[in-house]
Design a protein around this motif. Structure first.
Motif, PDB file in Angstrom:
ATOM      1  N   LYS A 106      -2.604 -14.551  -6.822  1.00 57.60           N
ATOM      2  CA  LYS A 106      -4.055 -14.568  -6.735  1.00 57.60           C
ATOM      3  C   LYS A 106      -4.432 -14.405  -5.266  1.00 57.60           C
ATOM      4  N   THR A 107      -5.261 -13.402  -4.968  1.00 56.46           N
ATOM      5  CA  THR A 107      -5.657 -13.122  -3.586  1.00 56.46           C
ATOM      6  C   THR A 107      -7.046 -12.505  -3.586  1.00 56.46           C
ATOM      7  N   THR A 108      -7.529 -12.137  -2.407  1.00 55.27           N
ATOM      8  CA  THR A 108      -8.845 -11.494  -2.340  1.00 55.27           C
ATOM      9  C   THR A 108      -8.727 -10.037  -2.767  1.00 55.27           C
ATOM     10  N   GLU A 109      -9.849  -9.484  -3.160  1.00 49.72           N
ATOM     11  CA  GLU A 109      -9.876  -8.115  -3.667  1.00 49.72           C
ATOM     12  C   GLU A 109      -9.453  -7.114  -2.589  1.00 49.72           C
ATOM     13  N   THR A 110      -9.895  -7.318  -1.365  1.00 46.92           N
ATOM     14  CA  THR A 110      -9.563  -6.400  -0.277  1.00 46.92           C
ATOM     15  C   THR A 110      -8.070  -6.389  -0.001  1.00 46.92           C
ATOM     16  N   LYS A 111      -7.464  -7.581   0.052  1.00 40.19           N
ATOM     17  CA  LYS A 111      -6.026  -7.642   0.295  1.00 40.19           C
ATOM     18  C   LYS A 111      -5.238  -7.007  -0.846  1.00 40.19           C
ATOM     19  N   ALA A 112      -5.676  -7.221  -2.071  1.00 41.70           N
ATOM     20  CA  ALA A 112      -4.975  -6.648  -3.225  1.00 41.70           C
ATOM     21  C   ALA A 112      -5.061  -5.125  -3.218  1.00 41.70           C
ATOM     22  N   LYS A 113      -6.236  -4.603  -2.892  1.00 41.74           N
ATOM     23  CA  LYS A 113      -6.386  -3.145  -2.856  1.00 41.74           C
ATOM     24  C   LYS A 113      -5.570  -2.522  -1.734  1.00 41.74           C
ATOM     25  N   ARG A 114      -5.447  -3.226  -0.619  1.00 49.66           N
ATOM     26  CA  ARG A 114      -4.650  -2.718   0.499  1.00 49.66           C
ATOM     27  C   ARG A 114      -3.158  -2.879   0.233  1.00 49.66           C
ATOM     28  N   MET A 115      -2.777  -3.864  -0.592  1.00 48.29           N
ATOM     29  CA  MET A 115      -1.379  -4.119  -0.874  1.00 48.29           C
ATOM     30  C   MET A 115      -0.831  -3.187  -1.962  1.00 48.29           C
ATOM     31  N   ARG A 116      -1.672  -2.706  -2.843  1.00 48.27           N
ATOM     32  CA  ARG A 116      -1.215  -1.920  -3.988  1.00 48.27           C
ATOM     33  C   ARG A 116      -0.391  -0.690  -3.598  1.00 48.27           C
ATOM     34  N   PRO A 117      -0.822   0.172  -2.665  1.00 43.70           N
ATOM     35  CA  PRO A 117       0.009   1.334  -2.324  1.00 43.70           C
ATOM     36  C   PRO A 117       1.372   0.940  -1.752  1.00 43.70           C
ATOM     37  N   LEU A 118       1.412  -0.141  -0.988  1.00 44.60           N
ATOM     38  CA  LEU A 118       2.673  -0.598  -0.415  1.00 44.60           C
ATOM     39  C   LEU A 118       3.641  -1.041  -1.506  1.00 44.60           C
ATOM     40  N   THR A 119       3.172  -1.839  -2.451  1.00 43.25           N
ATOM     41  CA  THR A 119       4.050  -2.310  -3.516  1.00 43.25           C
ATOM     42  C   THR A 119       4.497  -1.173  -4.424  1.00 43.25           C
ATOM     43  N   GLU A 120       3.610  -0.233  -4.693  1.00 41.21           N
ATOM     44  CA  GLU A 120       3.986   0.920  -5.526  1.00 41.21           C
ATOM     45  C   GLU A 120       5.095   1.714  -4.845  1.00 41.21           C
ATOM     46  N   ARG A 121       4.981   1.912  -3.559  1.00 40.79           N
ATOM     47  CA  ARG A 121       6.002   2.660  -2.834  1.00 40.79           C
ATOM     48  C   ARG A 121       7.333   1.920  -2.815  1.00 40.79           C
ATOM     49  N   LEU A 122       7.281   0.599  -2.630  1.00 39.16           N
ATOM     50  CA  LEU A 122       8.514  -0.187  -2.609  1.00 39.16           C
ATOM     51  C   LEU A 122       9.200  -0.175  -3.976  1.00 39.16           C
ATOM     52  N   ILE A 123       8.437  -0.226  -5.038  1.00 36.61           N
ATOM     53  CA  ILE A 123       9.020  -0.163  -6.379  1.00 36.61           C
ATOM     54  C   ILE A 123       9.626   1.211  -6.629  1.00 36.61           C
ATOM     55  N   THR A 124       8.993   2.262  -6.130  1.00 38.31           N
ATOM     56  CA  THR A 124       9.563   3.605  -6.265  1.00 38.31           C
ATOM     57  C   THR A 124      10.902   3.696  -5.547  1.00 38.31           C
ATOM     58  N   PHE A 125      11.002   3.099  -4.353  1.00 37.02           N
ATOM     59  CA  PHE A 125      12.288   3.054  -3.650  1.00 37.02           C
ATOM     60  C   PHE A 125      13.316   2.278  -4.476  1.00 37.02           C
ATOM     61  N   ALA A 126      12.904   1.169  -5.061  1.00 39.80           N
ATOM     62  CA  ALA A 126      13.827   0.357  -5.849  1.00 39.80           C
ATOM     63  C   ALA A 126      14.309   1.106  -7.086  1.00 39.80           C
ATOM     64  N   LYS A 127      13.470   1.954  -7.657  1.00 37.78           N
ATOM     65  CA  LYS A 127      13.891   2.743  -8.810  1.00 37.78           C
ATOM     66  C   LYS A 127      14.968   3.749  -8.429  1.00 37.78           C
ATOM     67  N   ARG A 128      14.921   4.264  -7.199  1.00 38.25           N
ATOM     68  CA  ARG A 128      15.982   5.177  -6.752  1.00 38.25           C
ATOM     69  C   ARG A 128      17.306   4.444  -6.679  1.00 38.25           C
ATOM     70  N   GLY A 129      17.289   3.249  -6.107  1.00 35.10           N
ATOM     71  CA  GLY A 129      18.441   2.371  -6.155  1.00 35.10           C
ATOM     72  C   GLY A 129      19.581   2.665  -5.206  1.00 35.10           C
ATOM     73  N   ASP A 130      19.496   3.665  -4.345  1.00 34.69           N
ATOM     74  CA  ASP A 130      20.613   3.964  -3.445  1.00 34.69           C
ATOM     75  C   ASP A 130      20.526   3.099  -2.183  1.00 34.69           C
ATOM     76  N   LEU A 131      21.534   3.233  -1.351  1.00 38.03           N
ATOM     77  CA  LEU A 131      21.626   2.391  -0.156  1.00 38.03           C
ATOM     78  C   LEU A 131      20.492   2.672   0.824  1.00 38.03           C
ATOM     79  N   HIS A 132      20.158   3.933   0.977  1.00 39.44           N
ATOM     80  CA  HIS A 132      19.077   4.281   1.901  1.00 39.44           C
ATOM     81  C   HIS A 132      17.753   3.669   1.450  1.00 39.44           C
ATOM     82  N   ALA A 133      17.481   3.708   0.151  1.00 40.76           N
ATOM     83  CA  ALA A 133      16.247   3.120  -0.373  1.00 40.76           C
ATOM     84  C   ALA A 133      16.246   1.611  -0.149  1.00 40.76           C
ATOM     85  N   ARG A 134      17.408   0.968  -0.340  1.00 40.90           N
ATOM     86  CA  ARG A 134      17.491  -0.483  -0.120  1.00 40.90           C
ATOM     87  C   ARG A 134      17.203  -0.815   1.338  1.00 40.90           C
TER      88      ARG A 134
END
Length: 190
Positions: free
Chosen positions: A35-63
């Motif tokens: 639970k956080t403020t709307e501004t922080k959540a909207k600013r955090m969303r692209p970062l988390t999406e990108r990190l999850i995309t890296f995690a889906k790749r799963g290789d050492l460079h992504a880690r």
């Protein structure tokens, strides 16, 4: 990488904002919902999406790229081993933001940001759409032919004389019919 925003940052400076968003993302990966403020959540969303995309790749460079943002190895391990397999079929939209109302102290708009962990329903194939498109022109084609034939017949009846004159001029020399008749005669001579 998300475009940096102009104007005032969330925490005072760009470095503080980067650390704040990284800590929020680590908390999201640990607790699956925060639970956080709307501004922080909207600013955090692209970062988390990108990190999850890296995690889906799963290789050492992504880690290593994820470790550069989130310094906690336990959180990165959880992201790669638990969260990424759940998101394997999903092509995006890994987070969900739900508005909760306003905070009592300063009236800031509060939201709950959570990971979307439900399984993805498979999309329907494009084949049914193509068969529907094939049926539509087939049904429309006879209707178009009927419409085209009736005006053509009406036009032919009103202008019979000029049409026949041009046809007689064009068909007066049947050259194509005489050539096949001469060809067997030449074969007989040989």
């Amino acid at each position: 990488m998300p475009k940096p925003t102009k104007g005032p940052r969330l925490g005072g400076g760009p470095a503080h904002e980067r650390l704040l968003l990284a800590n929020l993302a680590a908390a999201l990966f640990t607790h699956k919902s925060i639970k956080t403020t709307e501004t922080k959540a909207k600013r955090m969303r692209p970062l988390t999406e990108r990190l999850i995309t890296f995690a889906k790749r799963g290789d050492l460079h992504a880690r290593r790229r994820v470790l550069a943002v989130i310094g906690d190895k336990a959180v990165v391990h959880e992201l790669f081993t638990e969260i990424a397999p759940l998101m394997a079929e999903r092509e995006g939209g890994y987070t969900r933001i739900t508005k909760l109302g306003f905070r009592k102290g300063d009236n800031a708009p509060m939201v709950q940001i959570e990971l979307v962990l439900e399984p993805v329903a498979p999309k329907k194939k494009a084949a049914p759409k193509s068969s529907a498109k094939a049926e539509a022109p087939a049904a429309a084609a006879p209707a178009e032919d009927e419409v085209v034939e009736t005006p053509a017949e009406d036009a032919a009846e009103t202008e019979e004389a000029p049409v026949e004159e041009t046809e007689t001029v064009e068909t007066s020399e049947p050259i194509a019919e005489e050539e096949p008749a001469e060809a067997p005669a030449e074969d007989d001579k040989k």
